[in-house]
Design a protein around this motif. Structure first.
Motif, PDB file in Angstrom:
ATOM      1  N   ALA A 184       0.836  -1.209   0.000  1.00 30.84           N
ATOM      2  CA  ALA A 184       0.000   0.000   0.000  1.00 30.84           C
ATOM      3  C   ALA A 184       0.868   1.255   0.000  1.00 30.84           C
ATOM      4  O   ALA A 184       0.571   2.221  -0.708  1.00 30.84           O
ATOM      5  N   ILE A 185       1.957   1.222   0.772  1.00 24.32           N
ATOM      6  CA  ILE A 185       2.876   2.377   0.818  1.00 24.32           C
ATOM      7  C   ILE A 185       3.484   2.593  -0.564  1.00 24.32           C
ATOM      8  O   ILE A 185       3.464   3.697  -1.105  1.00 24.32           O
ATOM      9  N   ARG A 186       4.007   1.508  -1.134  1.00 24.91           N
ATOM     10  CA  ARG A 186       4.615   1.593  -2.467  1.00 24.91           C
ATOM     11  C   ARG A 186       3.622   2.155  -3.490  1.00 24.91           C
ATOM     12  O   ARG A 186       3.955   3.064  -4.262  1.00 24.91           O
ATOM     13  N   ASP A 187       2.399   1.615  -3.474  1.00 29.99           N
ATOM     14  CA  ASP A 187       1.429   2.011  -4.491  1.00 29.99           C
ATOM     15  C   ASP A 187       0.970   3.459  -4.314  1.00 29.99           C
ATOM     16  O   ASP A 187       0.772   4.168  -5.292  1.00 29.99           O
ATOM     17  N   SER A 188       0.835   3.884  -3.056  1.00 27.19           N
ATOM     18  CA  SER A 188       0.395   5.277  -2.896  1.00 27.19           C
ATOM     19  C   SER A 188       1.507   6.260  -3.242  1.00 27.19           C
ATOM     20  O   SER A 188       1.235   7.349  -3.726  1.00 27.19           O
ATOM     21  N   ILE A 189       2.752   5.862  -3.050  1.00 29.60           N
ATOM     22  CA  ILE A 189       3.855   6.725  -3.517  1.00 29.60           C
ATOM     23  C   ILE A 189       3.829   6.808  -5.044  1.00 29.60           C
ATOM     24  O   ILE A 189       3.915   7.886  -5.621  1.00 29.60           O
ATOM     25  N   SER A 190       3.676   5.655  -5.678  1.00 26.65           N
ATOM     26  CA  SER A 190       3.777   5.677  -7.147  1.00 26.65           C
ATOM     27  C   SER A 190       2.593   6.403  -7.787  1.00 26.65           C
ATOM     28  O   SER A 190       2.723   6.963  -8.863  1.00 26.65           O
ATOM     29  N   LYS A 191       1.453   6.445  -7.095  1.00 28.45           N
ATOM     30  CA  LYS A 191       0.311   7.222  -7.619  1.00 28.45           C
ATOM     31  C   LYS A 191       0.450   8.716  -7.315  1.00 28.45           C
ATOM     32  O   LYS A 191      -0.395   9.497  -7.721  1.00 28.45           O
ATOM     33  N   GLY A 192       1.476   9.076  -6.560  1.00 27.86           N
ATOM     34  CA  GLY A 192       1.650  10.486  -6.221  1.00 27.86           C
ATOM     35  C   GLY A 192       0.782  10.930  -5.057  1.00 27.86           C
ATOM     36  O   GLY A 192       0.649  12.120  -4.785  1.00 27.86           O
ATOM     37  N   GLU A 193       0.192   9.981  -4.343  1.00 27.02           N
ATOM     38  CA  GLU A 193      -0.666  10.338  -3.206  1.00 27.02           C
ATOM     39  C   GLU A 193       0.136  10.516  -1.923  1.00 27.02           C
ATOM     40  O   GLU A 193      -0.344  11.098  -0.968  1.00 27.02           O
ATOM     41  N   LYS A 194       1.329   9.950  -1.940  1.00 32.31           N
ATOM     42  CA  LYS A 194       2.129   9.968  -0.722  1.00 32.31           C
ATOM     43  C   LYS A 194       3.539  10.441  -1.043  1.00 32.31           C
ATOM     44  O   LYS A 194       4.098  10.060  -2.074  1.00 32.31           O
ATOM     45  N   PHE A 195       4.106  11.274  -0.175  1.00 34.20           N
ATOM     46  CA  PHE A 195       5.481  11.724  -0.340  1.00 34.20           C
ATOM     47  C   PHE A 195       6.430  10.582   0.022  1.00 34.20           C
ATOM     48  O   PHE A 195       6.284   9.966   1.084  1.00 34.20           O
ATOM     49  N   GLY A 196       7.383  10.315  -0.857  1.00 38.53           N
ATOM     50  CA  GLY A 196       8.368   9.283  -0.540  1.00 38.53           C
ATOM     51  C   GLY A 196       9.221   8.962  -1.747  1.00 38.53           C
ATOM     52  O   GLY A 196       8.883   9.318  -2.872  1.00 38.53           O
ATOM     53  N   PRO A 197      10.350   8.284  -1.506  1.00 41.41           N
ATOM     54  CA  PRO A 197      11.224   7.889  -2.617  1.00 41.41           C
ATOM     55  C   PRO A 197      10.578   6.790  -3.460  1.00 41.41           C
ATOM     56  O   PRO A 197       9.619   6.156  -3.019  1.00 41.41           O
ATOM     57  N   ASN A 198      11.095   6.567  -4.637  1.00 42.01           N
ATOM     58  CA  ASN A 198      10.646   5.434  -5.461  1.00 42.01           C
ATOM     59  C   ASN A 198      10.853   4.173  -4.638  1.00 42.01           C
ATOM     60  O   ASN A 198      11.954   3.925  -4.152  1.00 42.01           O
ATOM     61  N   TYR A 199       9.806   3.376  -4.499  1.00 40.23           N
ATOM     62  CA  TYR A 199       9.784   2.380  -3.442  1.00 40.23           C
ATOM     63  C   TYR A 199       9.539   0.969  -3.975  1.00 40.23           C
ATOM     64  O   TYR A 199       8.643   0.745  -4.784  1.00 40.23           O
ATOM     65  N   TYR A 200      10.320   0.037  -3.482  1.00 38.06           N
ATOM     66  CA  TYR A 200      10.188  -1.385  -3.842  1.00 38.06           C
ATOM     67  C   TYR A 200      10.188  -2.170  -2.549  1.00 38.06           C
ATOM     68  O   TYR A 200      10.848  -1.778  -1.583  1.00 38.06           O
ATOM     69  N   THR A 201       9.469  -3.271  -2.528  1.00 42.73           N
ATOM     70  CA  THR A 201       9.394  -3.973  -1.247  1.00 42.73           C
ATOM     71  C   THR A 201       9.446  -5.492  -1.339  1.00 42.73           C
ATOM     72  O   THR A 201       8.891  -6.097  -2.259  1.00 42.73           O
TER      73      THR A 201
END
Ligand code: ZN
Length: 463
Positions: A147-164
């Motif tokens: 969920a964290i990864r996906d919300s970052i990639s949609k631009g909804e959440k501030f964060g680095p490009n994220y992989y998990t």
């Protein structure tokens, strides 16, 4: 046209007034949308020019002096030599004179350790330190990294490009073939990027994990299988912690240069990536020595630890002090033993680099190993091993991009790549310490100047 200009002025001035840092991406979206509606300002409002900057592209060891780097949206659209008379219409112009722009750094062994702080806290520390790509290495049961990864990639959440990776798996999770199948199905359904093994498994279960994962398109990574020959571990896509090789090899093998040469050749041929994570081992060694332990609070990064974490790690409740310090094995004290391992690990890391084994930078973010800052400390340890600055930076940019299958858009400063960049005051190819001279970061096309980054760091202290 007059009306339109007036509206633009109005919108721009209200935007400036409203320049709330956390809404940067929304403001940009407003500008882009306005540009799209009017059809006039789209390009100008969405463009960043880094003017007259020295570019370190990272596809080879070179500096392209005095370039104009133009970013539109989240992409680098051109890199061309700077000319004085050039007059780009750009929404933002950043003076790059005397500075160096390179790809943002990759923290390839990240953990979110403490629920109390929230992950946003870590993201601020990471981005403020020039980290634009993160591979999270475990999901604990109170977390949801997809969920964290996906919300970052949609631009909804501030964060680095994220992989998990998925859950931290040990031998209790994988006792049988059935366990292997169900865990891999779970990874497939949840959509994790990696399956991480963190323990020794029975051979039949391990082989089943690899085979079933391959069938389902799940990528297996992890610690080494310490009880099996090296070749077994090298079937994984990457191996975490160069420390693992201390345990895969026997004492005799670790001191046999011919054996090591052949083992390194085997690692190279396998195509597996290695993430040394030296900084976390150094932290453990420091916990065992009263002299170095007492000084841990002196590092700049220590102030960014959660107060409860600091209290725990800077006390004799610290598990390394409580359970490991002073213990004797085969007549050797734990501190002496670990210092010996660390020395060997550094030599081995240098041998891996010399053989062109693809290395990646990661820190394990644990205890006094504070997200963001710790990656620059890892760079220092790799420097101590004898790696060149270019080798270290490669392990934090282009090599992770190839590993993550994002090479089409990440890992270098080049036309058509995503704008995930760091602007440095001094040349990191001359001295790796210069990765700490961060003047700004571009994350997905958004410019954060030094003041913005300082704001992120200050926010850590706001309750
Ligand atoms: Zn880890």
């Amino acid at each position: 046209m007059l009306f339109r200009t007036r509206i633009l002025t109005l919108i721009l001035s209200s935007l400036i007034v409203d320049f709330v840092f956390h809404n940067l991406h929304k403001i940009k979206l407003t500008l882009v949308l306005f540009g799209l509606i009017t059809g006039v300002y789209a390009q100008a409002n969405d463009t960043i020019l880094i003017k007259n900057v020295n570019v370190i592209p990272m596809d080879k060891e070179i500096v392209l002096n005095n370039q104009n780097v133009v970013i539109a949206g989240d992409k680098i659209i051109s890199i061309e030599p700077y000319k004085r008379e050039m007059n780009h219409i750009s929404h933002q112009v950043i003076d790059g004179a005397g500075k160096y722009v390179m790809p943002g750094f990759s923290e390839m062994h990240y953990h979110w350790r403490n629920k109390q702080g929230g992950i946003d806290r870590d993201f601020k520390l990471l981005v403020a330190n020039g980290v634009t790509t993160v591979r999270n290495m475990a999901e604990y049961n109170w977390q949801n990294h997809v969920a964290i990864r996906d919300s970052i990639s949609k631009g909804e959440k501030f964060g680095p490009n994220y992989y998990t990776a998925g859950p931290y798996l040990n031998s209790n999770d994988l006792k049988t073939i059935e366990d292997a199948i169900s865990i891999i199905n779970n990874h497939k359904i949840k959509g994790y990027d990696y399956l991480k093994l963190a323990d020794n498994l029975p051979k039949d279960v391990y082989l089943k994990v690899l085979e079933e994962a391959q069938k389902q398109g799940v990528v297996v990574i992890g610690h080494a299988q310490r009880g099996m020959p090296l070749e077994m571990s090298l079937r994984m896509r990457s191996i975490e912690h160069v420390e693992e090789f201390v345990y895969v090899f026997s004492h005799t093998q670790r001191n046999d240069s011919l054996f090591l040469k052949q083992a390194i050749e085997q690692i190279k041929v396998s195509g597996s990536n290695i993430v040394p994570t030296l900084v976390v081992f150094d932290f453990i060694v420091k916990c065992l020595d009263d002299q170095t332990f007492i000084k841990l609070n002196e590092s700049e990064s220590a102030q960014y630890m959660l107060p409860s974490d600091f209290k725990y790690w800077y006390s004799d409740e610290n598990p390394y002090r409580k359970n490991l310090k002073g213990t004797i094995r085969n007549g050797v004290d734990a501190l002496t033993r670990l210092e010996g391992y660390f020395k060997w690990m550094k030599t081995f890391t240098k041998m891996l680099a010399d053989a062109d084994v693809p290395l990646m930078t990661g820190s394990d973010t644990f205890g006094f190993v504070v997200p963001g800052f710790s990656l620059h400390e890892e760079f220092q340890f790799l420097d101590e091993c004898g790696l060149t600055p270019f080798e270290i930076l490669k392990a934090s940019t282009i090599t992770p991009a190839r590993y993550l299958n994002t090479i089409a858009t990440e890992g270098t400063v080049s036309e058509g790549k995503h704008a995930n960049l760091v602007l440095l005051g001094k040349n990191p190819l001359e001295d790796i310490k210069n990765t700490q001279t961060i003047e700004g970061v571009v994350l997905k096309g958004m410019w954060y100047d030094r003041n913005n980054l300082n704001t992120l760091l200050k926010e850590i202290f706001i309750k």
